[in-house]
Design a protein around this motif. Structure first.
Motif, PDB file in Angstrom:
ATOM      1  N   HIS A  37       1.952  -7.979 -11.810  1.00  0.00           N
ATOM      2  CA  HIS A  37       0.658  -7.439 -12.204  1.00  0.00           C
ATOM      3  C   HIS A  37      -0.012  -6.749 -11.018  1.00  0.00           C
ATOM      4  CE1 HIS A  37      -3.505  -8.181 -14.252  1.00  0.00           C
ATOM      5  NE2 HIS A  37      -3.168  -6.909 -14.222  1.00  0.00           N
ATOM      6  N   LEU A  38       0.042  -7.376  -9.854  1.00  0.00           N
ATOM      7  CA  LEU A  38      -0.543  -6.765  -8.666  1.00  0.00           C
ATOM      8  C   LEU A  38       0.100  -5.409  -8.364  1.00  0.00           C
ATOM      9  CD1 LEU A  38      -0.951  -9.761  -6.202  1.00  0.00           C
ATOM     10  CD2 LEU A  38      -2.768  -8.229  -6.962  1.00  0.00           C
ATOM     11  N   SER A  39       1.418  -5.357  -8.527  1.00  0.00           N
ATOM     12  CA  SER A  39       2.137  -4.116  -8.205  1.00  0.00           C
ATOM     13  C   SER A  39       1.694  -2.961  -9.090  1.00  0.00           C
ATOM     14  CB  SER A  39       3.648  -4.328  -8.338  1.00  0.00           C
ATOM     15  OG  SER A  39       4.027  -4.489  -9.698  1.00  0.00           O
ATOM     16  N   GLU A  40       1.142  -3.275 -10.257  1.00  0.00           N
ATOM     17  CA  GLU A  40       0.664  -2.235 -11.171  1.00  0.00           C
ATOM     18  C   GLU A  40      -0.750  -1.779 -10.839  1.00  0.00           C
ATOM     19  OE1 GLU A  40       0.935  -4.156 -14.907  1.00  0.00           O
ATOM     20  OE2 GLU A  40       3.132  -4.057 -15.014  1.00  0.00           O
ATOM     21  N   GLU A  41      -1.418  -2.517  -9.940  1.00  0.00           N
ATOM     22  CA  GLU A  41      -2.835  -2.253  -9.683  1.00  0.00           C
ATOM     23  C   GLU A  41      -3.133  -1.800  -8.261  1.00  0.00           C
ATOM     24  OE1 GLU A  41      -4.818  -2.146 -12.054  1.00  0.00           O
ATOM     25  OE2 GLU A  41      -3.793  -3.255 -13.639  1.00  0.00           O
ATOM     26  N   VAL A  42      -2.111  -1.692  -7.403  1.00  0.00           N
ATOM     27  CA  VAL A  42      -2.367  -1.335  -6.009  1.00  0.00           C
ATOM     28  C   VAL A  42      -1.431  -0.220  -5.544  1.00  0.00           C
ATOM     29  CG1 VAL A  42      -3.126  -3.687  -5.473  1.00  0.00           C
ATOM     30  CG2 VAL A  42      -0.757  -3.029  -5.032  1.00  0.00           C
ATOM     31  N   LEU A  43      -1.876   0.476  -4.512  1.00  0.00           N
ATOM     32  CA  LEU A  43      -1.036   1.455  -3.813  1.00  0.00           C
ATOM     33  C   LEU A  43      -1.120   1.133  -2.333  1.00  0.00           C
ATOM     34  CD1 LEU A  43       0.667   4.077  -3.710  1.00  0.00           C
ATOM     35  CD2 LEU A  43      -1.501   5.318  -3.358  1.00  0.00           C
ATOM     36  N   ARG A  44       0.014   0.920  -1.714  1.00  0.00           N
ATOM     37  CA  ARG A  44       0.044   0.579  -0.299  1.00  0.00           C
ATOM     38  C   ARG A  44       0.319   1.805   0.562  1.00  0.00           C
ATOM     39  NH1 ARG A  44       2.602  -5.357   0.850  1.00  0.00           N
ATOM     40  NH2 ARG A  44       1.427  -6.497  -0.709  1.00  0.00           N
ATOM     41  N   PHE A  45       0.089   1.638   1.848  1.00  0.00           N
ATOM     42  CA  PHE A  45       0.327   2.680   2.839  1.00  0.00           C
ATOM     43  C   PHE A  45       1.247   2.090   3.893  1.00  0.00           C
ATOM     44  CE2 PHE A  45      -1.671   5.036   6.645  1.00  0.00           C
ATOM     45  CZ  PHE A  45      -0.685   6.011   6.603  1.00  0.00           C
ATOM     46  N   HIS A  46       2.374   2.753   4.134  1.00  0.00           N
ATOM     47  CA  HIS A  46       3.448   2.195   4.954  1.00  0.00           C
ATOM     48  C   HIS A  46       3.841   3.218   6.023  1.00  0.00           C
ATOM     49  CE1 HIS A  46       7.526  -0.170   4.642  1.00  0.00           C
ATOM     50  NE2 HIS A  46       6.747  -0.610   5.610  1.00  0.00           N
ATOM     51  N   VAL A  47       3.749   2.850   7.289  1.00  0.00           N
ATOM     52  CA  VAL A  47       4.149   3.740   8.383  1.00  0.00           C
ATOM     53  C   VAL A  47       5.269   3.087   9.166  1.00  0.00           C
ATOM     54  CG1 VAL A  47       3.405   5.048  10.402  1.00  0.00           C
ATOM     55  CG2 VAL A  47       1.771   4.585   8.564  1.00  0.00           C
ATOM     56  N   LEU A  48       6.406   3.769   9.283  1.00  0.00           N
ATOM     57  CA  LEU A  48       7.557   3.239  10.010  1.00  0.00           C
ATOM     58  C   LEU A  48       7.757   4.015  11.308  1.00  0.00           C
ATOM     59  CD1 LEU A  48       8.164   2.845   6.801  1.00  0.00           C
ATOM     60  CD2 LEU A  48      10.401   2.129   7.628  1.00  0.00           C
ATOM     61  N   ALA A  49       7.792   3.292  12.403  1.00  0.00           N
ATOM     62  CA  ALA A  49       7.977   3.907  13.720  1.00  0.00           C
ATOM     63  C   ALA A  49       9.429   4.335  13.923  1.00  0.00           C
ATOM     64  CB  ALA A  49       7.568   2.919  14.813  1.00  0.00           C
ATOM     65  N   ASN A  50       9.627   5.272  14.832  1.00  0.00           N
ATOM     66  CA  ASN A  50      10.977   5.726  15.164  1.00  0.00           C
ATOM     67  C   ASN A  50      11.831   4.575  15.692  1.00  0.00           C
ATOM     68  OD1 ASN A  50      13.085   7.742  15.837  1.00  0.00           O
ATOM     69  ND2 ASN A  50      12.536   7.228  17.953  1.00  0.00           N
ATOM     70  N   SER A  51      11.236   3.742  16.557  1.00  0.00           N
ATOM     71  CA  SER A  51      11.953   2.609  17.140  1.00  0.00           C
ATOM     72  C   SER A  51      10.946   1.544  17.554  1.00  0.00           C
ATOM     73  CB  SER A  51      12.761   3.059  18.364  1.00  0.00           C
ATOM     74  OG  SER A  51      11.891   3.293  19.481  1.00  0.00           O
ATOM     75  N   ASP A  52      11.443   0.478  18.157  1.00  0.00           N
ATOM     76  CA  ASP A  52      10.562  -0.579  18.649  1.00  0.00           C
ATOM     77  C   ASP A  52      10.115  -0.340  20.090  1.00  0.00           C
ATOM     78  OD1 ASP A  52      10.411  -2.030  16.345  1.00  0.00           O
ATOM     79  OD2 ASP A  52      12.122  -3.316  16.807  1.00  0.00           O
ATOM     80  N   GLY A  53      10.488   0.801  20.646  1.00  0.00           N
ATOM     81  CA  GLY A  53      10.049   1.127  21.996  1.00  0.00           C
ATOM     82  C   GLY A  53       8.535   1.219  22.078  1.00  0.00           C
TER      83      GLY A  53
END
Length: 211
Positions: free
Chosen positions: A45-61
């Motif tokens: 139900h939550l997945s139908e009601e929210v939009l997330r924002f996801h940022v992935l870095a190039n590396s862990d440096g």
């Protein structure tokens, strides 16, 4: 004769104990299965009601992780400035889909200003998120729709928040979840569901998490 009676009485006790153990195991399984089903239903139900924002870095440096945060800040500033208020997640998702080119360009501009020529891509997609706790609101692990920005190889630790309802624009030091965003969520969840994702509940997962 006495030996047979002794065996019979003890056998009856052993059978009784076994029956109690089996009954307890069945009860525990039913309770566990019920809990899992409730959590799954809540996550869906939550997945139908929210939009997330996801940022992935190039590396862990260290440098790449710092760039990730600068991209985050730049894109969030753009969203806060340009994205209209919406009363439902569908309108927000559609707006973000219609403006992924601009969001991608904003991220690319931030990288260029930092002297970085890494590639960058932006898209609305379904992503799996882990169970985490942050602030006073929770989220179960599972698949959620998200605006996903990938920098370079996108192999580094990520950062995420919730675009709708508006839970990204907050005091990240003190983990203050905006009341307006929480109220919007409360309006689309049942009273029981909302109580399960708040700090009063033993069921704790996070609204806002970076790792």
């Amino acid at each position: 004769m006495r030996y047979r009676v002794f065996i019979k009485r003890n056998a009856e006790k052993i059978i009784s104990v076994l029956i109690m153990i089996i009954a307890g195991m069945i009860t525990a399984f039913v309770v566990w299965e019920s809990g899992v089903s409730a959590e799954t239903a809540l996550q869906q139900h939550l997945s139908e009601e929210v939009l997330r924002f996801h940022v992935l870095a190039n590396s862990d440096g260290q440098e790449d992780q710092a760039l990730k945060l600068k991209v985050r800040d730049g894109v969030l500033e753009y969203l806060e400035r340009e994205m209209p208020d919406s009363e439902n997640v569908d309108d927000t998702v559609q707006w973000v889909r219609d403006h992924t080119d601009e969001l991608e360009e904003e991220a690319r501009t931030v990288l260029e200003e930092q002297g970085c020529d890494d590639t960058v891509s932006a898209a609305v997609t379904t992503c799996w998120f882990p169970e985490k706790t942050y602030g006073d609101v929770t989220f179960p692990a599972g698949n959620y729709e998200a605006l996903r920005i990938e920098i370079g190889a996108a192999k580094g630790h990520n950062w995420w928040c919730v675009l709708y309802p508006g839970l990204c624009f907050m005091d990240t030091v003190n983990a203050v979840v905006p009341e307006e965003g929480k109220q919007k969520l409360k309006n689309v969840l049942t009273e029981e569901e909302y109580s399960r994702v708040t700090a009063e509940s033993d069921f704790r997962i996070s609204w806002f998490f970076w790792r």
